[in-house]
Scaffold this active site. Structure first.
Site, short mmCIF file in Angstrom:
data_model
loop_
_atom_site.label_atom_id
_atom_site.label_comp_id
_atom_site.label_asym_id
_atom_site.label_seq_id
_atom_site.Cartn_x
_atom_site.Cartn_y
_atom_site.Cartn_z
N ARG A 31 0.83 -1.21 0.00
CA ARG A 31 0.00 0.00 0.00
C ARG A 31 0.86 1.25 0.00
NH1 ARG A 31 -0.71 4.70 2.76
NH2 ARG A 31 -0.41 3.60 4.75
N ASP A 32 1.46 1.58 1.12
CA ASP A 32 2.24 2.81 1.23
C ASP A 32 3.46 2.78 0.31
OD1 ASP A 32 2.67 5.38 2.40
OD2 ASP A 32 4.28 4.52 3.59
N HIS A 223 6.34 4.87 12.22
CA HIS A 223 6.37 4.74 10.75
C HIS A 223 7.50 5.65 10.26
CE1 HIS A 223 4.15 4.11 6.83
NE2 HIS A 223 4.99 5.09 6.51
N HIS A 225 10.64 6.91 7.75
CA HIS A 225 11.23 6.96 6.42
C HIS A 225 12.73 7.16 6.56
CE1 HIS A 225 7.45 7.85 3.78
NE2 HIS A 225 7.18 7.01 4.77
N CYS A 256 6.78 9.27 -0.09
CA CYS A 256 5.55 10.04 0.03
C CYS A 256 5.39 10.89 -1.21
CB CYS A 256 5.56 10.93 1.27
SG CYS A 256 4.06 11.92 1.40
N ASN A 265 10.44 4.17 2.44
CA ASN A 265 10.10 3.71 3.78
C ASN A 265 11.27 2.93 4.39
OD1 ASN A 265 7.08 4.20 4.17
ND2 ASN A 265 7.08 3.22 2.18
#
Length: 314
Positions: A31-32, A223, A225, A256, A265
């Protein structure tokens, strides 16, 4: 390709601080990760990715996002993906931005959702074209419906550690939003280092401040990065503060699409390597994971950002 077994790595000596601890890894690559990649993968490849991750031992795999296709075309086929991964041995949460997205996700069989809100006004406007107030109202409606339906809900906080338009973020704004979300009944809050500028000291300060204002550390996830190469160090700082839930993406894919200069990520491969080295068992087969990371990044036409995957392919 080398394997961790062939390297003959020494048996991990558990750190006294983390003995008998376990962690929960949220695999966000499908997803991300994929939503920020220029290459759009087809449904078959996405399904294979999720199945590979599950076979490697991932137990929570974000499978898609029910957002506007014109904003995030990479996620336009999430319903089709959900239909084909319904029976895998893992949780498959999906992201929803509003009630419409929630309804689409539920129609696709989702019983595990997440939503995100921005700590800063600038990112809220840039990301979804709406104010924080408006987005918080939309999110509250989603949470109320999900709670009524018995659906699991997770909340993401974006721009916790820094914003490309506003700069440093006041931790008081993080406390305010986290408190609001907890008041709705959210049990888990993921703190997003959206542009990868956090440092270990900053992670400690934010976690401690939230705890001091009644937000349990056990309700927090990180979360991270890896823009400045600090993601693993930030996780370690979080571990020392009692955080036990961490988000990561196989191969370090993604970033992002709305934030300036954000790279990928935290790589799940690198996270697992560190945790296993601390004697913290993750349940993930690192060799199977790195094989999946290499396969995925090749499908995307790029090299893995993961240091571990890169080292094992030399």
């Amino acid at each position: 390709m080398s394997t961790t077994r062939e390297l003959g790595l020494p048996t991990a000596v558990p750190s006294p601080a983390f003995q008998a601890d376990t962690v929960e890894i949220w695999e966000v690559g499908p997803r991300d990760g994929l939503q920020a990649e220029k290459t759009v993968l087809d449904v078959d490849t996405k399904v294979e990715l999720i199945e590979r991750l599950a076979r490697a031992g991932a137990r929570i795999i974000e499978a898609g996002s029910f957002v506007r296709a014109d904003r995030v075309p990479q996620m336009a086929d999430s319903a089709a993906v959900m239909a084909r991964v319904a029976d895998i041995d893992a949780r498959t949460p999906v992201l929803v931005p509003n009630l419409r997205g929630y309804e689409l996700a539920r129609d696709a069989g989702a019983d595990d959702i997440a939503f995100f809100l921005s700590v800063t006004e600038s990112f809220s406007q840039q990301n979804l074209g709406a104010s924080r107030e408006r987005m918080e109202q939309a999110a509250e409606a989603v949470v109320a419906r999900a709670v009524a339906d018995g659906v699991r809900v997770r909340g993401y906080l974006s721009m916790v550690f820094g914003d490309p338009w506003e700069g440093a973020v006041d931790v008081a704004d993080v406390v305010r939003l986290a408190s609001v979300m907890r008041g709705w009944g959210i049990e888990q809050l993921s703190l997003g280092d959206t542009i990868g500028v956090a440092t270990p000291g900053q992670v400690r300060a934010v976690v401690r401040t939230l705890a001091a204002h009644g937000i349990p550390v056990g309700s927090l996830a990180l979360h991270m990065h890896d823009t400045y190469g600090m993601a693993v160090a930030n996780v370690y700082a979080g571990l020392e503060e009692g955080v036990r839930v961490f988000d990561a993406a196989a191969g370090g894919v993604g970033g992002c699409p709305f934030a300036k200069s954000a790279t990928g990520n935290l790589a799940t491969d690198d996270l697992v390597w560190m945790l296993e080295g601390l004697g913290i068992r993750t349940g993930i087969d690192l060799d199977a994971l790195t094989e999946t990371s290499i396969w995925l990044t090749r499908a995307l036409g790029k090299t893995p950002a993961s240091r571990v995957a890169t080292a094992l392919t030399r």
